[in-house]
Design a protein around this motif. Structure first.
Motif, PDB file in Angstrom:
ATOM      1  N   ARG A 132      99.404  -6.612 107.413  1.00  0.00           N
ATOM      2  CA  ARG A 132      98.068  -6.056 107.201  1.00  0.00           C
ATOM      3  C   ARG A 132      97.752  -5.949 105.710  1.00  0.00           C
ATOM      4  O   ARG A 132      96.644  -6.279 105.266  1.00  0.00           O
ATOM      5  N   LEU A 133      98.714  -5.479 104.934  1.00  0.00           N
ATOM      6  CA  LEU A 133      98.497  -5.341 103.500  1.00  0.00           C
ATOM      7  C   LEU A 133      98.332  -6.704 102.830  1.00  0.00           C
ATOM      8  O   LEU A 133      97.484  -6.871 101.949  1.00  0.00           O
ATOM      9  N   ALA A 134      99.130  -7.676 103.259  1.00  0.00           N
ATOM     10  CA  ALA A 134      99.071  -9.000 102.641  1.00  0.00           C
ATOM     11  C   ALA A 134      97.741  -9.690 102.938  1.00  0.00           C
ATOM     12  O   ALA A 134      97.055 -10.174 102.017  1.00  0.00           O
ATOM     13  N   PHE A 135      97.361  -9.736 104.197  1.00  0.00           N
ATOM     14  CA  PHE A 135      96.134 -10.455 104.553  1.00  0.00           C
ATOM     15  C   PHE A 135      94.888  -9.662 104.165  1.00  0.00           C
ATOM     16  O   PHE A 135      93.865 -10.255 103.782  1.00  0.00           O
ATOM     17  N   GLY A 136      94.944  -8.327 104.222  1.00  0.00           N
ATOM     18  CA  GLY A 136      93.807  -7.536 103.763  1.00  0.00           C
ATOM     19  C   GLY A 136      93.566  -7.712 102.274  1.00  0.00           C
ATOM     20  O   GLY A 136      92.417  -7.851 101.823  1.00  0.00           O
ATOM     21  N   SER A 137      94.642  -7.730 101.504  1.00  0.00           N
ATOM     22  CA  SER A 137      94.520  -7.953 100.060  1.00  0.00           C
ATOM     23  C   SER A 137      94.002  -9.359  99.777  1.00  0.00           C
ATOM     24  O   SER A 137      93.180  -9.563  98.864  1.00  0.00           O
ATOM     25  N   ALA A 138      94.483 -10.343 100.550  1.00  0.00           N
ATOM     26  CA  ALA A 138      94.009 -11.713 100.372  1.00  0.00           C
ATOM     27  C   ALA A 138      92.509 -11.818 100.636  1.00  0.00           C
ATOM     28  O   ALA A 138      91.789 -12.534  99.932  1.00  0.00           O
ATOM     29  N   MET A 139      92.023 -11.095 101.642  1.00  0.00           N
ATOM     30  CA  MET A 139      90.590 -11.117 101.943  1.00  0.00           C
ATOM     31  C   MET A 139      89.785 -10.582 100.765  1.00  0.00           C
ATOM     32  O   MET A 139      88.751 -11.154 100.391  1.00  0.00           O
ATOM     33  N   VAL A 140      90.258  -9.501 100.151  1.00  0.00           N
ATOM     34  CA  VAL A 140      89.576  -8.955  98.978  1.00  0.00           C
ATOM     35  C   VAL A 140      89.556  -9.986  97.848  1.00  0.00           C
ATOM     36  O   VAL A 140      88.514 -10.238  97.223  1.00  0.00           O
ATOM     37  N   VAL A 141      90.696 -10.610  97.591  1.00  0.00           N
ATOM     38  CA  VAL A 141      90.797 -11.593  96.511  1.00  0.00           C
ATOM     39  C   VAL A 141      89.882 -12.783  96.787  1.00  0.00           C
ATOM     40  O   VAL A 141      89.175 -13.265  95.889  1.00  0.00           O
ATOM     41  N   PHE A 142      89.848 -13.272  98.018  1.00  0.00           N
ATOM     42  CA  PHE A 142      89.017 -14.434  98.354  1.00  0.00           C
ATOM     43  C   PHE A 142      87.529 -14.125  98.160  1.00  0.00           C
ATOM     44  O   PHE A 142      86.771 -14.968  97.669  1.00  0.00           O
ATOM     45  N   ILE A 143      87.100 -12.924  98.564  1.00  0.00           N
ATOM     46  CA  ILE A 143      85.688 -12.567  98.392  1.00  0.00           C
ATOM     47  C   ILE A 143      85.338 -12.496  96.907  1.00  0.00           C
ATOM     48  O   ILE A 143      84.283 -12.985  96.475  1.00  0.00           O
ATOM     49  N   VAL A 144      86.218 -11.898  96.113  1.00  0.00           N
ATOM     50  CA  VAL A 144      85.970 -11.803  94.673  1.00  0.00           C
ATOM     51  C   VAL A 144      85.919 -13.189  94.052  1.00  0.00           C
ATOM     52  O   VAL A 144      85.026 -13.494  93.242  1.00  0.00           O
ATOM     53  N   LEU A 145      86.852 -14.067  94.420  1.00  0.00           N
ATOM     54  CA  LEU A 145      86.850 -15.426  93.878  1.00  0.00           C
ATOM     55  C   LEU A 145      85.606 -16.189  94.319  1.00  0.00           C
ATOM     56  O   LEU A 145      85.034 -16.957  93.536  1.00  0.00           O
ATOM     57  N   GLY A 146      85.170 -15.981  95.547  1.00  0.00           N
ATOM     58  CA  GLY A 146      83.949 -16.624  96.006  1.00  0.00           C
ATOM     59  C   GLY A 146      82.728 -16.137  95.245  1.00  0.00           C
ATOM     60  O   GLY A 146      81.829 -16.917  94.918  1.00  0.00           O
ATOM     61  N   PHE A 147      82.682 -14.833  94.972  1.00  0.00           N
ATOM     62  CA  PHE A 147      81.570 -14.274  94.201  1.00  0.00           C
ATOM     63  C   PHE A 147      81.562 -14.836  92.781  1.00  0.00           C
ATOM     64  O   PHE A 147      80.506 -15.218  92.253  1.00  0.00           O
ATOM     65  N   LEU A 148      82.730 -14.895  92.151  1.00  0.00           N
ATOM     66  CA  LEU A 148      82.809 -15.428  90.792  1.00  0.00           C
ATOM     67  C   LEU A 148      82.431 -16.909  90.758  1.00  0.00           C
ATOM     68  O   LEU A 148      81.789 -17.373  89.802  1.00  0.00           O
ATOM     69  N   ALA A 149      82.809 -17.645  91.808  1.00  0.00           N
ATOM     70  CA  ALA A 149      82.477 -19.067  91.853  1.00  0.00           C
ATOM     71  C   ALA A 149      80.970 -19.287  91.936  1.00  0.00           C
ATOM     72  O   ALA A 149      80.429 -20.167  91.268  1.00  0.00           O
ATOM     73  N   VAL A 150      80.282 -18.497  92.760  1.00  0.00           N
ATOM     74  CA  VAL A 150      78.836 -18.694  92.877  1.00  0.00           C
ATOM     75  C   VAL A 150      78.125 -18.244  91.612  1.00  0.00           C
ATOM     76  O   VAL A 150      77.064 -18.777  91.263  1.00  0.00           O
ATOM     77  N   ARG A 151      78.695 -17.284  90.902  1.00  0.00           N
ATOM     78  CA  ARG A 151      78.114 -16.892  89.611  1.00  0.00           C
ATOM     79  C   ARG A 151      78.202 -18.035  88.605  1.00  0.00           C
ATOM     80  O   ARG A 151      77.341 -18.168  87.730  1.00  0.00           O
ATOM     81  N   ARG A 152      79.233 -18.867  88.740  1.00  0.00           N
ATOM     82  CA  ARG A 152      79.383 -20.042  87.877  1.00  0.00           C
ATOM     83  C   ARG A 152      78.655 -21.257  88.448  1.00  0.00           C
ATOM     84  O   ARG A 152      78.770 -22.349  87.914  1.00  0.00           O
ATOM     85  N   ARG A 153      77.937 -21.045  89.559  1.00  0.00           N
ATOM     86  CA  ARG A 153      77.220 -22.116  90.267  1.00  0.00           C
ATOM     87  C   ARG A 153      78.153 -23.196  90.794  1.00  0.00           C
ATOM     88  O   ARG A 153      77.751 -24.360  90.961  1.00  0.00           O
ATOM     89  N   ASN A 154      79.377 -22.819  91.056  1.00  0.00           N
ATOM     90  CA  ASN A 154      80.325 -23.732  91.689  1.00  0.00           C
ATOM     91  C   ASN A 154      80.269 -23.467  93.192  1.00  0.00           C
ATOM     92  O   ASN A 154      81.078 -22.729  93.745  1.00  0.00           O
ATOM     93  N   TYR A 155      79.301 -24.091  93.851  1.00  0.00           N
ATOM     94  CA  TYR A 155      79.025 -23.782  95.240  1.00  0.00           C
ATOM     95  C   TYR A 155      80.098 -24.307  96.193  1.00  0.00           C
ATOM     96  O   TYR A 155      80.286 -23.745  97.278  1.00  0.00           O
ATOM     97  N   VAL A 156      80.784 -25.359  95.786  1.00  0.00           N
ATOM     98  CA  VAL A 156      81.858 -25.889  96.637  1.00  0.00           C
ATOM     99  C   VAL A 156      82.999 -24.888  96.722  1.00  0.00           C
ATOM    100  O   VAL A 156      83.474 -24.533  97.810  1.00  0.00           O
ATOM    101  N   ARG A 157      83.454 -24.406  95.556  1.00  0.00           N
ATOM    102  CA  ARG A 157      84.536 -23.406  95.551  1.00  0.00           C
ATOM    103  C   ARG A 157      84.079 -22.107  96.213  1.00  0.00           C
ATOM    104  O   ARG A 157      84.850 -21.438  96.897  1.00  0.00           O
ATOM    105  N   HIS A 158      82.821 -21.750  95.996  1.00  0.00           N
ATOM    106  CA  HIS A 158      82.276 -20.549  96.630  1.00  0.00           C
ATOM    107  C   HIS A 158      82.406 -20.638  98.148  1.00  0.00           C
ATOM    108  O   HIS A 158      82.874 -19.693  98.805  1.00  0.00           O
TER     109      HIS A 158
END
Length: 236
Positions: A132-158
């Protein structure tokens, strides 16, 4: 002359809605369970299974509504037609994304809080807590990385990071798909088998997400490949 190229086949518009419909159907079990849990909490109905929530109800009262919004609204982010906005107006995909990022983070963070601070229920051991801790933490990291990617207009990575995050979130529905056949064929779960089945559900959801990410990337690469010009046959 140019070499003949076959037109790219596109699915019928009705079939495009099968993806969100399937995702929402997969979400029904955790959503129904969450609704029952909220009813118990608001009605003051205490049972041995939910007594731990009454001592600190705030996390679960945050978790269930945010998970509901995230899973249902997020299912429609996979519809291509909703990603295209009209000139001068934000697309439905973009407007929904502004709500999905905070709800997804709240769902994951509240889930992590409950995993750490709530008493472990029966059949929930240390191994499942680690999962639970591993996958829950991964979900947080993935959302943050997706948000940062769209801020850079990298829609594929987002799209890739957000797909992985959603796969982790919807794994609560995948758990039923994995666990029910086990119970029918093998019998009741134990602490170890329950942890392994739930862990396998997260892995399965991520594997499906990675498959579609790979397929989209390969399709985009083939579509962007330059067309080869061929010389006309001699004598023409």
């Amino acid at each position: 002359m140019t070499s003949a190229t076959l037109p790219r086949s596109r699915p019928h518009p009705r079939f495009r809605w099968l993806v969100p419909a399937a995702l929402i159907f997969l979400s029904l079990i955790p959503l129904i369970a969450g609704t029952v849990r909220l009813t118990e909490l608001t009605g003051g109905h205490i049972t041995p299974e939910n007594v731990r929530f009454f001592d600190s109800p705030a996390p679960v009262l945050i978790h269930i509504p945010t998970v509901t919004v995230y899973l249902v609204l997020g299912a429609f982010q996979f519809v291509p037609s909703l990603r295209r906005g009209k000139p001068g107006r934000a697309s439905w995909h973009k407007m929904a994304g502004r709500l999905l990022v905070p709800t997804g983070l709240l769902a994951a963070l509240s889930g992590l809080w409950m995993a750490v601070f709530y008493d472990l229920p029966p059949l929930d051991g240390t191994l499942l807590l680690i999962f639970r801790l591993a996958f829950g933490s991964a979900m947080v990291v993935f959302i943050v990385l997706g948000f940062l990617a769209v801020r850079r207009r990298n829609y594929v990575r987002h799209s890739e990071w957000m797909s992985r995050a959603y796969a982790i979130g919807i794994a609560q529905g995948t758990i039923a798909v994995v666990t029910i056949p086990w119970i029918v064929l093998v019998g009741p779960v134990t602490e170890l088998s329950r942890a392994l089945l739930i862990g396998a559900s997260w892995v399965l959801s991520l594997a499906v997400a990675e498959f579609f990410i790979y397929r989209r990337a390969r399709g985009a690469a083939q579509h962007s490949a330059p067309r080869v010009r061929t010389a006309p046959p001699s004598g023409l």
